[in-house]
Enzyme design. Structure first.
Site, short mmCIF file in Angstrom:
data_model
loop_
_atom_site.label_atom_id
_atom_site.label_comp_id
_atom_site.label_asym_id
_atom_site.label_seq_id
_atom_site.Cartn_x
_atom_site.Cartn_y
_atom_site.Cartn_z
N ASP A 45 -7.41 -6.02 1.44
CA ASP A 45 -8.41 -4.96 -0.23
C ASP A 45 -9.75 -5.23 1.24
O ASP A 45 -9.81 -6.26 2.17
CB ASP A 45 -9.24 -5.99 -0.39
CG ASP A 45 -9.86 -4.87 -1.69
OD1 ASP A 45 -9.98 -4.23 -2.17
OD2 ASP A 45 -10.76 -5.91 -2.57
N SER A 104 0.56 -0.78 -0.04
CA SER A 104 -0.26 0.16 0.34
C SER A 104 0.59 1.25 0.11
O SER A 104 1.45 0.84 0.82
CB SER A 104 -0.87 -0.21 1.08
OG SER A 104 -1.88 1.41 1.29
N PHE A 147 -10.35 9.08 6.85
CA PHE A 147 -10.02 8.53 6.33
C PHE A 147 -11.33 7.89 5.85
O PHE A 147 -12.38 7.11 6.29
CB PHE A 147 -8.78 7.45 6.62
CG PHE A 147 -8.59 6.58 6.10
CD1 PHE A 147 -8.19 6.25 5.16
CD2 PHE A 147 -8.34 4.85 7.14
CE1 PHE A 147 -7.73 5.25 4.43
CE2 PHE A 147 -8.07 4.16 6.65
CZ PHE A 147 -7.44 3.57 5.11
N ASN A 173 -1.18 3.75 0.48
CA ASN A 173 -1.93 4.84 1.74
C ASN A 173 -1.35 5.06 3.08
O ASN A 173 -1.15 4.04 4.08
CB ASN A 173 -3.30 4.51 1.53
CG ASN A 173 -4.43 4.39 2.51
OD1 ASN A 173 -4.60 5.29 3.27
ND2 ASN A 173 -5.41 4.73 1.95
#
Length: 191
Positions: free
Chosen positions: A66, A4, A146, A6
């Site tokens: 995910d 990731s 978020f 993120n």
């Protein structure tokens, strides 16, 4: 290696792994990271696609996630399309679309699900999942905004996920639950 870029997800993983002796890296540590198409129809399929692609790129053990929001009144949407519900990783647009779609819905129940796939170049694969149940509010609450966290209310905590600290959120969240499940399964693999 956490598959990731993120920042919010990386912070959650770093917090969860801080007392394990495992060093966490993310895709932010690498250049020319390949784009992985998330073409799966389930969270596990997408996490496996990401784990496989990033493991082949990095030649390291990888954890891919995910996750998504599943809303009963929307027949499971946004589901595997949560990050791209109203645009490509546009949290504000996604939340606006969710609020619009939930207008006039009496059933506000929803849950977040997270599926983690750990994959090594040697062929080890471990899958773990986690879930948290809650409700979709009619307006955002909280500053830790978020994803859908400002709209996701957890009745047992009397707060949205966006009102919680990262540590408190990790103690009950879908990803926190999935990480704990994964760590317990990895202990046997690592021992």
């Amino acid at each position: 290696m956490i598959a990731s870029q993120n920042s919010h997800k990386i912070i959650e993983f770093e917090d969860a792994f801080k007392n394990t002796g495992v060093t966490i890296k993310s895709l932010k540590h690498f250049d020319n990271v390949p784009e992985i198409d998330e073409t799966g129809s389930t969270f596990e399929e997408n996490a496996t696609l990401k784990a496989t692609g990033i493991m082949k790129f990095s030649h390291q053990a990888v954890i891919a996630d995910d996750s998504g929001l599943v809303v009963k009144a929307l027949n499971g949407a946004p589901g595997v399309h949560s990050a791209r519900y109203a645009g490509d990783h546009d949290d504000d647009a996604n939340n606006n679309k969710l609020l619009k779609e939930m207008q006039n819905k009496s059933d506000r129940s929803a849950y977040f699900e997270s599926v983690l796939v750990y994959l090594t170049p040697e062929g080890d694969k471990v899958v773990a999942s986690g879930r948290i149940d809650g409700e979709i509010l009619t307006a955002r609450r909280g500053n830790n905004d978020f994803g859908y966290d400002p709209l996701f209310y957890v009745p047992s905590q009397q707060e949205t996920l966006a009102e919680m600290t990262t540590h408190d959120k990790n103690m009950i969240s879908h990803r926190g639950n999935a990480i704990r499940n994964l760590l317990s399964r990895l202990q046997g693999l690592w021992d």
